[in-house]
Scaffold this motif. Structure first.
Motif, PDB file in Angstrom:
ATOM      1  N   LEU A   1      42.146  27.553  40.620  1.00  0.00           N
ATOM      2  CA  LEU A   1      42.434  28.886  41.143  1.00  0.00           C
ATOM      3  C   LEU A   1      42.118  29.973  40.129  1.00  0.00           C
TER       4      LEU A   1
ATOM      5  N   ALA B   1      39.611  33.029  40.896  1.00  0.00           N
ATOM      6  CA  ALA B   1      39.822  34.446  40.600  1.00  0.00           C
ATOM      7  C   ALA B   1      38.694  34.995  39.729  1.00  0.00           C
TER       8      ALA B   1
ATOM      9  N   SER C   1      35.602  35.455  41.923  1.00  0.00           N
ATOM     10  CA  SER C   1      35.726  36.648  42.763  1.00  0.00           C
ATOM     11  C   SER C   1      35.530  37.912  41.951  1.00  0.00           C
TER      12      SER C   1
ATOM     13  N   SER D   1      45.487  34.302  32.559  1.00  0.00           N
ATOM     14  CA  SER D   1      45.304  35.152  33.739  1.00  0.00           C
ATOM     15  C   SER D   1      45.387  36.632  33.405  1.00  0.00           C
TER      16      SER D   1
ATOM     17  N   GLU E   1      37.475  46.349  48.931  1.00  0.00           N
ATOM     18  CA  GLU E   1      37.958  45.152  48.266  1.00  0.00           C
ATOM     19  C   GLU E   1      38.877  45.457  47.079  1.00  0.00           C
TER      20      GLU E   1
ATOM     21  N   PHE F   1      42.598  44.183  47.462  1.00  0.00           N
ATOM     22  CA  PHE F   1      42.626  42.721  47.502  1.00  0.00           C
ATOM     23  C   PHE F   1      42.360  42.124  46.124  1.00  0.00           C
ATOM     24  N   MET F   2      41.383  42.667  45.383  1.00  0.00           N
ATOM     25  CA  MET F   2      41.104  42.161  44.044  1.00  0.00           C
ATOM     26  C   MET F   2      42.283  42.402  43.105  1.00  0.00           C
TER      27      MET F   2
ATOM     28  N   LYS G   1      44.848  39.771  43.961  1.00  0.00           N
ATOM     29  CA  LYS G   1      44.406  38.424  43.588  1.00  0.00           C
ATOM     30  C   LYS G   1      44.517  38.191  42.080  1.00  0.00           C
TER      31      LYS G   1
ATOM     32  N   LEU H   1      48.224  37.940  40.763  1.00  0.00           N
ATOM     33  CA  LEU H   1      49.082  36.885  41.300  1.00  0.00           C
ATOM     34  C   LEU H   1      49.560  35.922  40.219  1.00  0.00           C
TER      35      LEU H   1
ATOM     36  N   PHE I   1      47.589  32.252  47.513  1.00  0.00           N
ATOM     37  CA  PHE I   1      46.183  32.643  47.579  1.00  0.00           C
ATOM     38  C   PHE I   1      45.677  32.579  49.019  1.00  0.00           C
TER      39      PHE I   1
ATOM     40  N   LEU J   1      47.117  35.565  50.840  1.00  0.00           N
ATOM     41  CA  LEU J   1      46.976  36.870  50.207  1.00  0.00           C
ATOM     42  C   LEU J   1      46.078  37.807  51.007  1.00  0.00           C
ATOM     43  N   ARG J   2      44.890  37.322  51.376  1.00  0.00           N
ATOM     44  CA  ARG J   2      43.979  38.208  52.112  1.00  0.00           C
ATOM     45  C   ARG J   2      44.601  38.671  53.421  1.00  0.00           C
TER      46      ARG J   2
END
Length: 498
Positions: free
Chosen positions: A321, A325, A328, A386, A414, A417-418, A421, A424, A458, A461-462
């Motif tokens: 994950l 991230a 993305s 992270s 976006e 959302f980014m 993400k 998180l 995850f 999330l979207r």
């Protein structure tokens, strides 16, 4: 350095030649360097990552269990981080070098192999450093390796400038090639020169050697600060006509985004592989034990290793994950600057520490009284891995016009959302760490709950972000026209479609 940046596409010319030109180059013994660079990136990412093995395989005797795990492993972790960063400095120099050298021949390929062979010896010297921290031989050999790497890279520069057809066309056609060569050699040899001094001090005062080696990592930033101070004192100066922005220490100069992604993917892949290697090495029952202790039942024997398999799946999910991230994030990045590259390196250094987190969490069954320390170490590693990803995103936003795609900028579709993400894992690991301070008896359950909950988060999330944005858009649609216009001016995080 203060001049306009050279556009990145102008530098990415390796392999862009038409098929006829490639065939003609092959007939002349000239090759495009894509495959060699992919090999080098893979090898460097492996070398940087496997240096965590001496730390994860630290044997702790029973009389040491009362000591803090952080204190026990602090020295080795610090040395690992320093050597990881030095390897990435070598990778960054390699990236810069092959933005200048556009093509290779057999001689350059062999010189690159010599450089890679020296780099592969670094884990051995690192093992000596962490096993015998008070003996200077390990740090002396490490410095000698760095010096050799710099010398080979200097030979590559000299050879390429001796045959200008191997150079980037921008340099090949320039009348200032001699100045370029002098400039590049000066930068390539700065780090090895410091390591040469560090090797000398290692023979009689080795603590200073570590300080000098750390200086190698921060040379670009020391150079930037000195340039800024000079500009404040004497005023801004016009760059010379032959300035070469893509081979300097400027923090805003572009790195090759493709090579940053390739190196990062290599680190994530090797970390995931190290996890399963630990499973295969430590969790396969001995046939005699299965026969004598478990009456021939392999299932019963494997059930003893249940916590180890749970730790493996949780650790692999974390690695996967974090890569997700990272993937993305770089989908929305147009240009990676050197400061973003440093933050990416720091993130990868702590991703490389995830096998240590796996070793700690898989030891819950053997050392239950140390599980609180293990959970906190693991949470700290995940948080740091992270949060540096989030810092890359923050740094990119400071220069979003140059570094980010329009959809990821403030107001882009976006952006929210980014943000969610990338936030998180820092929030989840920090929450888990804080929870252990109040509910220390349930530290193991809290950690496993975090590992299980984050993948589902995850997935949701979207949907949650889209629902939230749709709700905000609906609320804005109900507002009065005057109020709506005022809200538009103060709601940059909403997508333009609203």
């Amino acid at each position: 350095m203060s001049g306009p940046q050279t556009p990145e596409p102008a530098l990415g010319i390796q392999g862009d030649a038409p098929t006829g030109a490639r065939d003609e180059d092959a007939a002349d013994g000239i090759q495009h360097s894509h495959r060699m660079l992919s090999f080098s990136d893979a090898l460097l990412s492996i070398i940087a990552t496997v240096m965590i093995l001496p730390v994860t395989h630290t044997e702790i005797s029973p009389e040491q269990f009362d000591k803090s795990i952080q204190k026990l492993l602090a020295t080795r972790i610090a040395v690992y981080l320093m050597t990881f960063l030095i390897v990435t400095v070598a990778w960054a120099a390699h990236t810069r070098l092959f933005q200048v050298v556009g093509k290779i021949d057999d001689t350059l390929a062999l010189l690159n192999l010599a450089c890679m062979m020296t780099i592969t010896f670094l884990p051995f010297t690192f093992s000596l450093m962490v096993t015998f921290p008070e003996v200077p031989l390990g740090i002396f050999l490490f410095c000698m390796c760095v010096i050799t790497i710099g010398a080979v890279q200097a030979l590559i520069v000299v050879y390429a400038f001796h045959f200008p057809h191997l150079l980037n066309p921008q340099i090949e056609s320039s009348t200032h090639r001699a100045l370029y060569r002098q400039h590049i050699l000066g930068i390539v040899l700065r780090g090895p020169a410091l390591c040469f001094v560090a090797a000398g001090f290692s023979l009689f005062f080795y603590p200073l050697s570590y300080l000098l080696m750390a200086t190698v990592i921060f040379l670009p930033y020391v150079s930037k600060v000195s340039s800024w101070c000079k500009g404040r004192l004497v005023g801004p100066q016009e760059p010379p006509a032959h300035s070469m922005e893509f081979f300097t220490f400027d923090l805003h100069e572009p790195l090759s985004k493709e090579r940053v992604e390739a190196f990062s993917d290599g680190v994530y892949a090797i970390v995931a592989t190290l996890l399963i290697l630990d499973i295969c090495e430590d969790n396969v029952p001995d046939p005699r034990d299965v026969k004598e202790k478990f009456h021939g039942s392999l299932v019963a024997a494997l059930s003893v290793y249940g916590p180890h398999f749970l730790a493996y799946f949780g650790s692999f999910a974390t690695v996967g994950l974090l890569w997700f991230a990272h993937h993305s994030l770089f989908l929305h990045i147009r240009k990676a600057t050197q400061s973003m590259g440093l933050l990416n390196t720091l993130s990868l250094a702590f991703v490389g520490g995830l096998p240590l987190a796996y070793q700690q969490t898989s030891a819950f069954a053997r050392q239950p009284h140390d599980e609180l320390e293990s959970v906190r170490v693991s949470c700290a590693i995940i948080f740091l891995a992270s949060i540096f990803q989030f810092a890359i995103w923050t740094t990119a936003l400071l220069h979003e016009g140059e570094t980010l795609q329009p959809s990821a900028r403030f107001g882009g579709q976006e952006h929210a959302f980014m943000f969610a993400k990338l936030a998180l894992y820092p929030c989840a690991s920090l929450l888990a760490f804080a929870s252990t301070c109040f509910l220390s008896r349930f530290s193991t359950a809290i950690f496993h709950l975090m590992q299980i909950a984050v993948p589902f988060a995850f997935l949701l999330l979207r949907l949650l972000v889209r629902l939230g944005l749709a709700l905000l858009c609906a609320m804005r649609g109900l507002a009065q026209p005057g109020t709506q216009a005022e809200e538009d001016a103060h709601a940059p995080l909403l997508p333009a479609a609203c």
